[in-house]
Design a protein around this motif. Sequence first.
Motif, PDB file in Angstrom:
ATOM      1  N   ILE A  30     -11.592   9.501   1.084  1.00 38.25           N
ATOM      2  CA  ILE A  30     -11.565   8.509   0.010  1.00 38.25           C
ATOM      3  C   ILE A  30     -11.082   7.151   0.495  1.00 38.25           C
ATOM      4  CG2 ILE A  30     -11.232  10.262  -1.768  1.00 38.25           C
ATOM      5  CD1 ILE A  30      -8.269   9.489  -1.821  1.00 38.25           C
ATOM      6  N   ALA A  31     -10.445   7.115   1.684  1.00 36.48           N
ATOM      7  CA  ALA A  31      -9.973   5.813   2.183  1.00 36.48           C
ATOM      8  C   ALA A  31      -9.573   5.930   3.639  1.00 36.48           C
ATOM      9  CB  ALA A  31      -8.784   5.328   1.357  1.00 36.48           C
ATOM     10  N   ASP A  32      -9.762   4.836   4.378  1.00 40.06           N
ATOM     11  CA  ASP A  32      -9.170   4.661   5.706  1.00 40.06           C
ATOM     12  C   ASP A  32      -7.906   3.839   5.502  1.00 40.06           C
ATOM     13  OD1 ASP A  32     -11.215   6.018   7.031  1.00 40.06           O
ATOM     14  OD2 ASP A  32     -12.449   4.209   7.117  1.00 40.06           O
ATOM     15  N   ILE A  33      -6.793   4.352   6.001  1.00 41.21           N
ATOM     16  CA  ILE A  33      -5.504   3.768   5.656  1.00 41.21           C
ATOM     17  C   ILE A  33      -4.790   3.265   6.904  1.00 41.21           C
ATOM     18  CG2 ILE A  33      -5.254   5.207   3.606  1.00 41.21           C
ATOM     19  CD1 ILE A  33      -3.439   7.042   5.253  1.00 41.21           C
ATOM     20  N   SER A  34      -3.800   2.426   6.675  1.00 42.87           N
ATOM     21  CA  SER A  34      -2.934   1.984   7.770  1.00 42.87           C
ATOM     22  C   SER A  34      -1.849   3.032   7.992  1.00 42.87           C
ATOM     23  CB  SER A  34      -2.300   0.631   7.437  1.00 42.87           C
ATOM     24  OG  SER A  34      -1.417   0.768   6.343  1.00 42.87           O
ATOM     25  N   LEU A  35      -1.192   2.959   9.137  1.00 43.77           N
ATOM     26  CA  LEU A  35      -0.187   3.962   9.476  1.00 43.77           C
ATOM     27  C   LEU A  35       0.980   3.928   8.492  1.00 43.77           C
ATOM     28  CD1 LEU A  35       0.127   6.091  11.653  1.00 43.77           C
ATOM     29  CD2 LEU A  35       1.436   4.456  12.995  1.00 43.77           C
ATOM     30  N   GLU A  36       1.349   2.753   8.036  1.00 47.73           N
ATOM     31  CA  GLU A  36       2.491   2.639   7.131  1.00 47.73           C
ATOM     32  C   GLU A  36       2.206   3.222   5.747  1.00 47.73           C
ATOM     33  OE1 GLU A  36       3.601   0.879  10.525  1.00 47.73           O
ATOM     34  OE2 GLU A  36       1.736   0.421   9.451  1.00 47.73           O
ATOM     35  N   GLU A  37       0.956   3.459   5.423  1.00 50.22           N
ATOM     36  CA  GLU A  37       0.614   4.060   4.129  1.00 50.22           C
ATOM     37  C   GLU A  37       0.499   5.573   4.210  1.00 50.22           C
ATOM     38  OE1 GLU A  37      -2.336   0.878   2.097  1.00 50.22           O
ATOM     39  OE2 GLU A  37      -3.042   1.782   3.971  1.00 50.22           O
ATOM     40  N   ALA A  38       0.517   6.134   5.432  1.00 47.30           N
ATOM     41  CA  ALA A  38       0.202   7.544   5.614  1.00 47.30           C
ATOM     42  C   ALA A  38       1.174   8.455   4.880  1.00 47.30           C
ATOM     43  CB  ALA A  38       0.183   7.879   7.100  1.00 47.30           C
ATOM     44  N   GLY A  39       2.480   8.177   4.985  1.00 47.55           N
ATOM     45  CA  GLY A  39       3.463   9.048   4.358  1.00 47.55           C
ATOM     46  C   GLY A  39       3.305   9.094   2.849  1.00 47.55           C
ATOM     47  N   GLY A  40       3.040   7.951   2.238  1.00 44.87           N
ATOM     48  CA  GLY A  40       2.859   7.909   0.784  1.00 44.87           C
ATOM     49  C   GLY A  40       1.656   8.711   0.332  1.00 44.87           C
ATOM     50  N   TRP A  41       0.553   8.585   1.055  1.00 48.09           N
ATOM     51  CA  TRP A  41      -0.652   9.344   0.700  1.00 48.09           C
ATOM     52  C   TRP A  41      -0.435  10.839   0.908  1.00 48.09           C
ATOM     53  CZ3 TRP A  41      -4.788   7.954  -1.951  1.00 48.09           C
ATOM     54  CH2 TRP A  41      -5.123   6.596  -2.031  1.00 48.09           C
ATOM     55  N   ALA A  42       0.247  11.227   1.974  1.00 45.79           N
ATOM     56  CA  ALA A  42       0.454  12.652   2.254  1.00 45.79           C
ATOM     57  C   ALA A  42       1.303  13.327   1.188  1.00 45.79           C
ATOM     58  CB  ALA A  42       1.103  12.830   3.624  1.00 45.79           C
ATOM     59  N   SER A  43       2.167  12.559   0.524  1.00 40.46           N
ATOM     60  CA  SER A  43       3.037  13.135  -0.507  1.00 40.46           C
ATOM     61  C   SER A  43       2.310  13.364  -1.824  1.00 40.46           C
ATOM     62  CB  SER A  43       4.248  12.223  -0.733  1.00 40.46           C
ATOM     63  OG  SER A  43       3.832  10.954  -1.231  1.00 40.46           O
ATOM     64  N   ARG A  44       1.123  12.844  -1.980  1.00 41.94           N
ATOM     65  CA  ARG A  44       0.369  13.025  -3.221  1.00 41.94           C
ATOM     66  C   ARG A  44      -0.268  14.417  -3.245  1.00 41.94           C
ATOM     67  NH1 ARG A  44      -2.635   7.280  -4.643  1.00 41.94           N
ATOM     68  NH2 ARG A  44      -0.885   5.911  -4.088  1.00 41.94           N
ATOM     69  N   GLU A  45      -0.205  15.040  -4.366  1.00 48.07           N
ATOM     70  CA  GLU A  45      -0.721  16.395  -4.510  1.00 48.07           C
ATOM     71  C   GLU A  45      -2.233  16.432  -4.252  1.00 48.07           C
ATOM     72  OE1 GLU A  45      -0.532  20.365  -4.899  1.00 48.07           O
ATOM     73  OE2 GLU A  45       1.165  18.972  -4.964  1.00 48.07           O
ATOM     74  N   GLY A  46      -2.639  17.365  -3.372  1.00 45.37           N
ATOM     75  CA  GLY A  46      -4.068  17.559  -3.098  1.00 45.37           C
ATOM     76  C   GLY A  46      -4.642  16.633  -2.056  1.00 45.37           C
ATOM     77  N   HIS A  47      -3.865  15.664  -1.566  1.00 44.93           N
ATOM     78  CA  HIS A  47      -4.356  14.726  -0.566  1.00 44.93           C
ATOM     79  C   HIS A  47      -3.961  15.191   0.835  1.00 44.93           C
ATOM     80  CE1 HIS A  47      -4.532  12.334  -4.230  1.00 44.93           C
ATOM     81  NE2 HIS A  47      -5.286  11.438  -3.600  1.00 44.93           N
ATOM     82  N   VAL A  48      -4.828  14.921   1.790  1.00 48.02           N
ATOM     83  CA  VAL A  48      -4.567  15.262   3.192  1.00 48.02           C
ATOM     84  C   VAL A  48      -4.825  14.031   4.047  1.00 48.02           C
ATOM     85  CG1 VAL A  48      -5.224  16.693   5.169  1.00 48.02           C
ATOM     86  CG2 VAL A  48      -5.196  17.679   2.874  1.00 48.02           C
ATOM     87  N   VAL A  49      -3.835  13.653   4.851  1.00 46.65           N
ATOM     88  CA  VAL A  49      -3.962  12.527   5.779  1.00 46.65           C
ATOM     89  C   VAL A  49      -4.277  13.094   7.161  1.00 46.65           C
ATOM     90  CG1 VAL A  49      -2.753  10.635   6.918  1.00 46.65           C
ATOM     91  CG2 VAL A  49      -2.416  11.051   4.464  1.00 46.65           C
ATOM     92  N   TRP A  50      -5.329  12.575   7.758  1.00 48.25           N
ATOM     93  CA  TRP A  50      -5.751  13.020   9.104  1.00 48.25           C
ATOM     94  C   TRP A  50      -5.721  11.805  10.021  1.00 48.25           C
ATOM     95  CZ3 TRP A  50     -11.007  15.944  10.185  1.00 48.25           C
ATOM     96  CH2 TRP A  50     -11.032  16.338  11.550  1.00 48.25           C
ATOM     97  N   ILE A  51      -4.813  11.836  10.993  1.00 42.51           N
ATOM     98  CA  ILE A  51      -4.647  10.717  11.920  1.00 42.51           C
ATOM     99  C   ILE A  51      -4.958  11.201  13.330  1.00 42.51           C
ATOM    100  CG2 ILE A  51      -2.996   9.088  12.941  1.00 42.51           C
ATOM    101  CD1 ILE A  51      -1.508   9.084  10.294  1.00 42.51           C
ATOM    102  N   GLY A  52      -5.736  10.433  14.054  1.00 42.46           N
ATOM    103  CA  GLY A  52      -6.042  10.728  15.446  1.00 42.46           C
ATOM    104  C   GLY A  52      -5.526   9.634  16.353  1.00 42.46           C
ATOM    105  N   LEU A  53      -4.728  10.017  17.360  1.00 41.62           N
ATOM    106  CA  LEU A  53      -4.152   9.056  18.302  1.00 41.62           C
ATOM    107  C   LEU A  53      -4.646   9.366  19.707  1.00 41.62           C
ATOM    108  CD1 LEU A  53      -0.424   9.072  17.077  1.00 41.62           C
ATOM    109  CD2 LEU A  53      -2.300   7.610  16.290  1.00 41.62           C
ATOM    110  N   LEU A  54      -4.840   8.319  20.497  1.00 45.99           N
ATOM    111  CA  LEU A  54      -5.283   8.463  21.883  1.00 45.99           C
ATOM    112  C   LEU A  54      -4.281   7.760  22.791  1.00 45.99           C
ATOM    113  CD1 LEU A  54      -7.347   9.311  24.032  1.00 45.99           C
ATOM    114  CD2 LEU A  54      -8.589   7.184  23.567  1.00 45.99           C
ATOM    115  N   GLU A  55      -3.533   8.581  23.562  1.00 42.80           N
ATOM    116  CA  GLU A  55      -2.528   8.078  24.491  1.00 42.80           C
ATOM    117  C   GLU A  55      -1.686   6.971  23.837  1.00 42.80           C
ATOM    118  OE1 GLU A  55      -4.467   7.064  28.134  1.00 42.80           O
ATOM    119  OE2 GLU A  55      -4.992   9.151  28.586  1.00 42.80           O
ATOM    120  N   PRO A  56      -0.995   7.311  22.770  1.00 44.91           N
ATOM    121  CA  PRO A  56      -0.226   6.295  22.036  1.00 44.91           C
ATOM    122  C   PRO A  56       1.038   5.876  22.789  1.00 44.91           C
ATOM    123  CG  PRO A  56       0.210   8.476  21.149  1.00 44.91           C
ATOM    124  CD  PRO A  56      -0.876   8.652  22.185  1.00 44.91           C
ATOM    125  N   SER A  57       1.509   4.711  22.454  1.00 46.52           N
ATOM    126  CA  SER A  57       2.776   4.220  23.005  1.00 46.52           C
ATOM    127  C   SER A  57       3.933   4.903  22.274  1.00 46.52           C
ATOM    128  CB  SER A  57       2.876   2.711  22.829  1.00 46.52           C
ATOM    129  OG  SER A  57       2.886   2.381  21.438  1.00 46.52           O
TER     130      SER A  57
END
Length: 337
Positions: A30-57
């Motif tokens: 339903i949306a592409d989100i910024s990293l700072e929004e991820a926690g808020g979206w994950a706390s919503r019932e029925g929502h799943v945040v999927w983040i992919g990182l490649l060799e992050p700092s």
Amino acid sequence: MTEHATKFDKSPELEPGIVASSVYLGGRRIADISLEEAGGWASREGHVVWIGLLEPSRDLLLRVQRQFHLHDLAIEDAEHPHQRPKIEQYGDALFIVARTAQLIQGRVDFGETHIFVGKGYIVSVRHGVSTSYAAVRQHWESCPSALAKGEDFILYAILDFIVDNYMPVLEQIEEEVDAIEDGVLARPMTTSDIERLYMLRRDLLRLRNAAGPLVEVCRRLTSADLPQLRPAMHPLFRDVGDHIRTVLEKVDTLREVLAFAFEASLLVGQSQETAIAKKLASWAAILAVPTALAGIYGMNFQDMPELHFAYGYPTVLAAIATICSVLYWRFRKSGWL
């Protein structure tokens, strides 16, 4: 869902190190989100945040940690690759390490994927060589009913993708092993052939060490002591475990074939050396006859048998020819010549 989509209809520009950052509801993105929004979206019932990182700092990992309250030890492991495949439980979150493999310029190269799984989120961290998980996203986004099962299904999809990618590596190695096996009886191995065989066996062993611990990881994922995973997902993780066992069996088979090929090459080489030795011994025995007779009659003694015999010379030559012919026939008959 429309309200969410209109609110975030503009996808944020991805930062270096972030491959994807999306939120799903009912199996649909339903949306592409910024990293700072991820926690808020994950706390919503029925929502799943999927983040992919490649060799992050480290800074990027710490930002992810703050969003999902991840354990310090898990973040430390994710920052430093070369971890053994494993599964750890930190409170309400799971931390899983899996090894990836690709065949590059004839050698198996390895990477790592670290996965954080918790209520409403999954974060994958890739290090080193690995096939992009974009194909996993695209495939399951086309099957919303499957993706709607949640973060534990996404975990299954990633692990299954990692294990499936072991097979192309093994298939390429198998082609080379078949070629070695076909040619081993035709000629003994050269030094370069032996070096290549050793490298293949070593790479197969490394691949086995990379894939083997995933059997225990999948066994843990099917146990009842992990509340993050629903019992309905257990058959899927058991299926991944079966695939890993198939990979291990194939690795063991290829290593045995290479060992047999090496042993067969040694036997062929020894057989050829034995045949050459027999030929040399046969010709040495034949040549010893004229050498011995010529040596005897070449001694400078005044009184020797048949020394003044008129037909002595042709008689000796005839004797040499007869004895040599008999020896040649016997060696030919016994297969030495």
